[in-house]
Design a protein around this motif. Sequence first.
Motif: not given
Length: 335
Positions: A2-12
């Motif tokens: 399942r693709c992660p949400s933007i909240r799960e990824l490291p910050g930009p």
Amino acid sequence: MRCPSIRELPGPPAGRTGWPWTEGSESLPSEMPNGGAWPCITVVTPSFRQAAFLEATLRSILLQGYPNLEYFVLDGGSRDGSVEIIKKYERWLTYWVSERDGGQSAAINRGLRMGTGSHATFINSDDMLCQNALNTHVTTYDLADDVIDIGDCINIDGDGTFLFTHRGRIETLEQLLRVRSVWQAEQRYISQQEVLFPLPLALSVGALNESNHYSMDYELWGRLLLAGATVRYTGIPFGVFRRHDAQKTQQIYAQTLSTLDAAEALLEMASGLDPQTKQEIAAELRRYRDEYPRLYWRSTGRLARLGLPRSMVNAVRYLRRAGMNIGSGVSGSAE
């Protein structure tokens, strides 16, 4: 996966906003409306010394919001910070490696052969998928095992500024093989970033030709058409092609000759074309091969277009470069 949400990824990184930094795609539910699983889609990214662009590539694929994605990243042993970027996202990657390989085509093939998806695409480490590309496609069209789906390709420059949108218009093998009159003159070419193709069919025709380093995608489309695939244009923004000076596609001369080589090889295998058409295409390819060195030379600048002797043009260009290198302040006007 399942693709992660933007909240799960490291910050930009600081100052990066919009897609794929602070915006994600809409997420699909875990199951299709009929209760079945969404088709598995395989994405492969070949990577080599593209640290400036790689993180945007990774995020554009991971942030698709798609429930059944597998993602392979094959790095050729970069020492420019690419590995550190990949490690930031490794928990969401199906597989990644960084080691010397046999080139871009070999790296892509390695990922495709590990893939289990019904369909696949390969997105280079300086390109991206468009926001909502997979979701929009799969919820709009049924994927078929003999259909090459082609969306639109957004072209940007090295800084991410929009340039134009490209839509391929190749429908048949004959059109594909007419490199000068259709593929190039009419700009009906297929951009690799806009294609979602049936993975089992691609593997059955040998996937990419690993000895082809400049037109391997063109050759793959031809092999798929020879195997009976058809083309469907979706009109969906699908891939992003980043145009910058360091990329392989800027080596236009080598790429064109490689495309002609691939077209001639495909033509030999095209038993479905009538003999007269094959003869016409073969003659067109030969003429273009003979004419191309002159055409390319005339495209290199104003002095070449004026028809001045090559030795004179090269001498002027050398003096201009020398003037700029010594910092004389007299760089000469651009051609």
